[in-house]
Design an enzyme around this catalytic site. Structure first.
Site, PDB file in Angstrom:
ATOM      1  N   GLY A   1      94.433  91.784 -38.791  1.00 49.33           N
ATOM      2  CA  GLY A   1      95.121  92.888 -39.291  1.00 49.33           C
ATOM      3  C   GLY A   1      96.510  92.014 -40.163  1.00 49.33           C
TER       4      GLY A   1
ATOM      5  N   GLY B   1      98.872  92.254 -37.895  1.00 45.92           N
ATOM      6  CA  GLY B   1      98.212  91.486 -36.673  1.00 45.92           C
ATOM      7  C   GLY B   1      97.045  91.350 -36.360  1.00 45.92           C
TER       8      GLY B   1
ATOM      9  CG  ASP C   1      97.031  97.416 -27.578  1.00 42.44           C
ATOM     10  OD1 ASP C   1      96.761  97.595 -27.453  1.00 42.44           O
ATOM     11  OD2 ASP C   1      97.334  96.685 -28.597  1.00 42.44           O
TER      12      ASP C   1
ATOM     13  CD  GLU D   1      92.684  98.956 -31.917  1.00 40.64           C
ATOM     14  OE1 GLU D   1      93.886  98.500 -31.437  1.00 40.64           O
ATOM     15  OE2 GLU D   1      92.814  99.452 -33.186  1.00 40.64           O
TER      16      GLU D   1
ATOM     17  N   GLY E   1      88.958  91.139 -41.360  1.00 40.34           N
ATOM     18  CA  GLY E   1      88.188  90.844 -40.539  1.00 40.34           C
ATOM     19  C   GLY E   1      87.427  91.477 -41.499  1.00 40.34           C
TER      20      GLY E   1
END
Length: 394
Positions: free
Chosen positions: A203, A205, A143, A378, A326
């Protein structure tokens, strides 16, 4: 046809997907939850629907064993050519994805002090996968890697220099795999070549990244994913002195304080209702003042951070919303962008309200700076990195 098994191992969960790295097709995916408890569960989805199984006593290793049994049942086991792991924190060691070997495992372990909540679970996932798939190449996708090219002025904290030099205390940023995926889509989606772009990954996070020439030049998360915007249960930016004041006033231990900052703050703490944006929007529609207040704080702080990321870019050619909130919350997008109208942003109400549930599209008016919704992927990027590094594709 060969496939990649993508693993995302959390402290009490394990998400997986079997993917075709070329087409992006998902043959099978699922989530093991409540790991570490007496009884966990595994939910598996394929074209025929979903099935839920119990896992006893609910460890990561047993969850992976059950996933393997599912792969065998679906005749997919022999078609898995490599395993890709989402790894949260690579410190300053990793600037790109890597094939996992003993040295990589040791360095991921060294980064536990920087990510005590995330890296131990990532290591558990690696160890479990190595036992089940000892002969397959395993690839780590970090990440933090995408943000490793940030300039020094963006990643240094205004603390005594020794804390960085001796202990590598600095801003690292997260959600890098999502941001890198969006960066790879920008030209084909927007028609702009190397646009200066603020990407909002929102999200439970959430974080923002300023992307220039395909690279991250700033982001909102820091040493940990606690920094930045308001999150679902995490506080985001606060005055650090608050921590000591609360500990002294209410006799709160360091462990309890950590629990408050990470799991009891954010939208949940502000509203006292939920960390889920959908639930808060429903409560807001019914006139619930706590929900209204929480969402107002969320959108206001988000707007401020968007403006700040534009400083890092010396302008802005495009803005992108991605992630669960989002991609799906027309309210959050509209409320946030109204506060940035003075910077040349204006949403098309109809386009904004119609763009959700996996839809991609431009949601701004003709006279506005372009605002897009681009669903992130992702898992696909992890699968493609894994395929490339393991020799499946060239």
């Amino acid at each position: 046809m060969q496939f990649v098994l993508v693993l995302n191992c959390g402290s009490s969960s394990l998400k997986f997907a079997v993917m075709n790295p070329t087409s992006g097709d998902v043959l099978l995916n699922g989530t093991a939850e409540r790991l570490g408890h007496d009884v966990g569960s595994l939910t598996v989805k394929d074209e025929s629907g979903k099935a839920v199984q119990e896992i006893k006593p609910g460890t990561h290793a047993q969850a992976l064993e059950l996933i393997v049994e599912t792969l065998k049942t679906k005749n997919l086991m022999d078609k898995i050519a490599a395993v890709g792991h989402r790894l949260v924190h690579g410190g300053e060691f990793f600037k790109e994805s890597v094939v996992i070997n003993n040295e990589v495992r040791e360095k991921v372990a060294e980064c536990i002090r920087l990510a005590p909540l995330h890296n131990p679970a990532n290591i558990t996932g690696i160890e479990a996968a190595l036992k089940v798939f000892p002969k397959l190449p395993q690839v780590g996708v970090f990440d933090t890697a995408f943000h490793q090219q940030m300039p020094e002025k963006a990643y240094l904290y205004p603390l005594p220099r020794k804390f960085y030099e001796e202990f590598h205390i600095r801003r690292y940023g997260f959600h890098g795999t999502s941001f890198r995926y969006i960066a790879s889509q920008l030209e084909s989606v927007t028609g702009l070549k190397n646009p200066r772009t603020v990407v909002c990954h929102l999200g439970n996070g959430g974080s923002l990244a300023a992307i220039k020439d395909g690279h991250s030049v700033d982001t909102t998360m820091g040493l940990t994913p606690l920094e930045g915007i308001v999150h679902g249960t995490r506080c985001g930016d606060i005055d650090p002195a608050i921590i000591q004041i609360l500990q002294k006033q209410f006799h709160i231990s360091a462990t309890e304080m950590n629990e408050i900052l990470w799991k009891k703050s954010g939208l949940l703490g502000l509203s006292g209702i939920s960390n889920d944006c959908r639930s808060l929007e429903e409560a807001m529609a019914e006139g619930n003042e706590a929900a209204i207040r929480a969402l107002e704080v969320y959108c206001y702080r988000l707007a401020k951070h968007i403006a700040a990321q534009m400083v890092a870019l010396n302008g802005c050619d495009a803005l992108v919303f991605t992630g669960g909130i989002g991609e799906n919350s027309a309210f959050v997008r509209a409320n946030t962008m109204e506060q940035l109208a003075f910077l040349g942003f204006e949403l098309d109400k109809k386009a904004n309200e119609e763009t959700s549930r996996g839809k991609q599209g431009k949601i701004s008016t003709a006279n506005s700076k372009p605002v897009w919704v681009i669903p992130t992927n992702e898992e696909l990027l992890i699968a493609r990195d894994t395929a490339q590094l393991s020799g499946m594709t060239r």
